[in-house]
Design a protein around this motif. Structure first.
Motif, short mmCIF file in Angstrom:
data_model
loop_
_atom_site.label_atom_id
_atom_site.label_comp_id
_atom_site.label_asym_id
_atom_site.label_seq_id
_atom_site.Cartn_x
_atom_site.Cartn_y
_atom_site.Cartn_z
N ASN A 174 2.66 14.98 6.30
CA ASN A 174 2.31 13.61 6.66
C ASN A 174 2.27 13.37 8.17
O ASN A 174 1.38 12.68 8.66
N PHE A 175 3.24 13.90 8.93
CA PHE A 175 3.16 13.69 10.37
C PHE A 175 2.02 14.51 10.96
O PHE A 175 1.41 14.10 11.96
N ALA A 176 1.71 15.64 10.33
CA ALA A 176 0.55 16.42 10.76
C ALA A 176 -0.72 15.57 10.68
O ALA A 176 -1.53 15.53 11.61
N GLN A 177 -0.88 14.87 9.56
CA GLN A 177 -2.04 14.00 9.39
C GLN A 177 -2.00 12.83 10.37
O GLN A 177 -3.01 12.46 10.97
N ALA A 178 -0.80 12.25 10.51
CA ALA A 178 -0.65 11.07 11.36
C ALA A 178 -0.99 11.39 12.81
O ALA A 178 -1.74 10.66 13.47
N PRO A 227 1.25 21.50 1.13
CA PRO A 227 0.22 21.16 0.13
C PRO A 227 -1.18 21.23 0.71
O PRO A 227 -1.44 20.75 1.82
N GLN A 228 -2.08 21.83 -0.05
CA GLN A 228 -3.46 22.00 0.42
C GLN A 228 -4.12 20.66 0.72
O GLN A 228 -4.89 20.54 1.67
N VAL A 229 -3.78 19.64 -0.06
CA VAL A 229 -4.37 18.32 0.17
C VAL A 229 -4.02 17.80 1.56
O VAL A 229 -4.83 17.12 2.21
N LYS A 230 -2.83 18.15 2.05
CA LYS A 230 -2.42 17.69 3.38
C LYS A 230 -3.08 18.53 4.48
O LYS A 230 -3.46 18.02 5.52
N LYS A 231 -3.25 19.83 4.22
CA LYS A 231 -3.98 20.67 5.18
C LYS A 231 -5.42 20.18 5.31
O LYS A 231 -5.96 20.09 6.42
N ASP A 232 -6.04 19.88 4.18
CA ASP A 232 -7.43 19.40 4.20
C ASP A 232 -7.56 18.10 4.99
O ASP A 232 -8.52 17.91 5.74
#
Length: 311
Positions: free
Chosen positions: A77-81, A102-107
């Motif tokens: 989540n912080f990666a995305q943020a 999770p792959q969804v977060k990497k994507d």
């Protein structure tokens, strides 16, 4: 960190975040025996509260620091943020992610133009690779939770909640690295009326619970929890705030997290991730202690791999 700093932070990041909705459910209230107000950070930009702290941290950087970019390590989540906040502010983001994230977060990180560098799924590996990138790229490290600017940003979620419901008796938040609950505790202190903050934490990563017991930062020997966003470690910036301002932490089992997550999906009709359900699981576990109370619940995020649901 004082009240004015929290106000200034909120005003600074408002153009980059959503003021997320607060949901209620008569069925859930009846189940718990209290009035619950769910602050839905799963509706935040990039799907979690962490957009708040990431935006505030980047906005505090100098022009020179922005030119060199930012780096963090995060399971999701912080990666995305940080990726989205950096993209919004024209800054390059280097993201160290464990290989089992999770792959969804990497994507999602890739969608926000974050540059992913994968590492072994240990904190030591994450920190070592992050330091290497700091040195090579001269990027500024922004910690996902142990950073004053991040803590203040995360506190704005509770500030928004208390601006609508000023008379809450309690606010519950999940505990991972400690940024959210530290910020929540500051907001409750400055904007609540005798509002107590309680954390929810998995037994499998209960370093915050043990740290409050011992008075010093403890570490985890295992990270074997479904709540992947909470597989992190308290820091020296947020722990003193937690020690002073968080009433207590309630630990929950893995099946209790899944049960709470399922109720949120079924009753509130919204998506939440396992980490997000931990605070609600803590209320369910000890609901007799909160009968008749008005309780805020920070629903931290909704970034779920729909191909890997626990129910």
């Amino acid at each position: 960190m004082d009240k004015q700093q929290l106000i200034d932070c909120h005003n600074r990041i408002k153009p980059f975040i959503h003021n997320t909705p607060v949901l209620t459910s008569r069925l859930v209230d009846a189940m718990v025996g209290a009035n619950l107000f769910f602050k839905c950070e799963n509706f935040q930009k990039m799907g979690a509260f962490k957009m708040r702290g990431a935006a505030n941290a980047i906005m505090q950087l100098s022009d020179k620091q922005r030119q060199n970019g930012v780096v963090t390590h995060s399971s999701g989540n912080f990666a995305q943020a940080l990726s989205l906040a950096a993209q919004s502010l024209g800054v390059k983001a280097y993201i160290v992610m464990p290989s089992n994230a999770p792959q969804v977060k990497k994507d999602a990180v890739k969608e926000y133009n974050g540059h992913i560098i994968e590492c072994e799924p240990t904190l030591a590996a994450r920190e070592a690779l992050t330091k290497q990138i700091q040195k090579e790229k001269r990027a500024t490290f922004i910690h996902p939770s142990n950073d004053d600017a991040v803590i203040l940003g995360q506190g704005t979620a509770c500030k928004e909640l208390l601006e609508i419901h000023q008379d809450l008796d309690y606010v519950f938040a999940p505990v991972g690295g400690g940024g959210l609950i530290a910020g929540t505790a500051l907001a409750a202190k400055y904007f609540g009326d005798n509002c107590n903050v309680i954390g929810g934490e998995p037994f499998e990563v209960d370093d915050a619970y043990r740290s409050l017991q011992s008075g010093m930062i403890e570490t985890n020997k295992t990270t074997n929890t479904i709540a992947d966003g909470l597989r992190t470690q308290l820091g020296d910036r947020n722990f003193p705030i937690i020690k002073k301002n968080v009433q207590r932490i309630i630990r929950v089992k893995e099946d209790e997290i899944v049960k709470a997550m399922r109720i949120i999906w079924e009753r509130l009709k919204i998506i939440c991730e396992p980490s997000c359900a931990v605070a609600f699981a803590a209320i369910l576990k000890e609901k007799e202690a909160f009968l008749g109370k008005k309780i805020g619940v920070i629903l931290s995020g909704g970034n779920v791999d729909l191909n890997n649901l626990p129910f």
